[in-house]
Design an enzyme around this catalytic site. Sequence first.
Site, mmCIF file in Angstrom:
data_model
loop_
_atom_site.group_PDB
_atom_site.id
_atom_site.type_symbol
_atom_site.label_atom_id
_atom_site.label_comp_id
_atom_site.label_asym_id
_atom_site.label_seq_id
_atom_site.Cartn_x
_atom_site.Cartn_y
_atom_site.Cartn_z
ATOM 1 N N HIS A 72 -2.824 3.165 -4.624
ATOM 2 C CA HIS A 72 -2.234 2.692 -3.369
ATOM 3 C C HIS A 72 -0.805 2.190 -3.597
ATOM 4 C CE1 HIS A 72 -5.670 3.148 -0.704
ATOM 5 N NE2 HIS A 72 -6.455 2.653 -1.651
ATOM 6 N N GLU A 116 -9.668 2.613 -5.416
ATOM 7 C CA GLU A 116 -9.318 3.959 -4.998
ATOM 8 C C GLU A 116 -8.105 4.498 -5.756
ATOM 9 O OE1 GLU A 116 -11.024 4.091 -0.453
ATOM 10 O OE2 GLU A 116 -8.988 3.334 -0.721
ATOM 11 N N ASP A 164 0.858 -1.182 0.000
ATOM 12 C CA ASP A 164 0.000 0.000 0.000
ATOM 13 C C ASP A 164 0.891 1.227 0.000
ATOM 14 O OD1 ASP A 164 -2.422 1.727 0.502
ATOM 15 O OD2 ASP A 164 -3.312 -0.240 0.825
#
Length: 537
Positions: free
Chosen positions: A244, A311, A173
């Site tokens: 990410h 995302e 991440d």
Amino acid sequence: MSDVLPQPQQVSSQEDAFFDLGPDTALVAGEGTGRTERWLRATLGAATGLPLAPSAGGGGAIRLALDAGLPDEGYRLVVAPEGVHLTGGDAAGLFWGAQTLRQLLGPNAFRRAPLPDRRWRLPLARIEDAPRFRWRGLMLDVARHFMPKDGVLRYLDLMAAHKLNVLHFHLTDDQGWRVEIKRHPKLTETGSWRARTKYGHRASPLWEDKPHGGYYTQDDIREIVAYAAERHITVVPEIDVPGHSQAAIAAYPELGNTDVIDTTALAVWDTWGVSPNVLAPTDAVLRFYEGVFEELLELFPSEFVHIGGDECPKEQWRSSATAQARIEELALANEDELQAWIIQHFDTWLTERGRRLIGWDEILEGGLAKGAAVASWRGYAGGVAAARAGHDVVMCPEQQVYLDHRQAPGEDEPVPIGFVRTLEDVYRFEPVPAELTPDESGHVIGTQANVWTEVMENQGRVDYQVFPRLAAFAEVAWSALPAPAERDYAAFERRMAAHYRRLDALGVDYRPPAGPLPWQRRPGVLGRPIDGPPPNK
């Protein structure tokens, strides 16, 4: 007998009648039962102090066998006056039956050494059982806060005790890269640690001003995978692309959108949220990650490989001449389709190597990759759309089974995040949406609970957020329960009263029913509570 968790399908028992285990009780293993034999002798042997020798010595026997006539992962457990017959439909089913056997022996069977003057007895009973779903998972985020290898092995044991069989391993991440990739050593040399860490929600003014980091060597991963396999748990790795990815870009700045920002100035992110720094849509980046996945496939034999896909902010792509040229070259409509093109590339790449791609439900945007499965986290809608399109789905909606969300509305609840999701709320979670047809429902291959660790800085915090709610989730994933409104929560609470004693024996720092203990609180640490009931869709 009413204390078994998850709840078995069929149980019959005799009151006040038992089979007693003693020094002469044998453990007799039939063909193909070696894993369960090893586990029983090591685990029950340690807890009881009994030798459980392979040949009978007059004290009866626990006999292990396989019977292909039983369902996949199913088992039959018969406790009779002369001994125990445990039969599995396959090796996994036999192992799950052994978990039930351990529960029947009482909470002290969950200890690592025998207590003095204990009597080991099993109630006479017959249990037949099999799981509802084939994917019964726990997603563990070790990127935000690193969990040392021993902690991961411990969680595999806790999963096995609850008949969960998939560890979704969130390895990368913005805040850290946690797996050794030998051809790209800077991913761990640089990407595995950050200089400091936000303490609490990203709006918190508090910082932990010391480096945080860690990673698993490839031998560590091999050990974790082998340990999981002994417990019939599949480890599904996740490498997040194209968002990410700031930790990877900090290690190798050429992976980022170098025509938009100075990527050499980036460090591993020290706060929470969604970083705007995403991978560049170039051939060089694709080749880099193909190299990453080539090494991962040698470490993880799982059918599925998770590529994230969630995302991914598009602002840098909108400003990048390189990204815009790629959109024009491929005749794509927009940046969403550019992300879909990246996902489709890895879907094809993995399929050619006999694997299957799974990603978060954002991979639906811009066109769902052929052959991909969807982990539906933003409610049920993504899973419904994927199932209707003929794609397999793992249901893990944020509003229901995100275990980082707070467990109660009280002011003492530590670092309150998200919606209130009580033990009862999790118990009433239903993975299969009612609007799906029977054929569409068949694409819901399972469910998982997700544990994001931004506000879980150590094992105790993870335990507190995960338990006891994981026990309720495990029953939802395993047992053939009625509709949520018809579930007997009072009966589940009675079984939990016994299960808390097992968790105590295992040393789990769970949230007590009455609320957090003084040392479990985090006074003054800002969270992100969301008022009102969570939406269901």
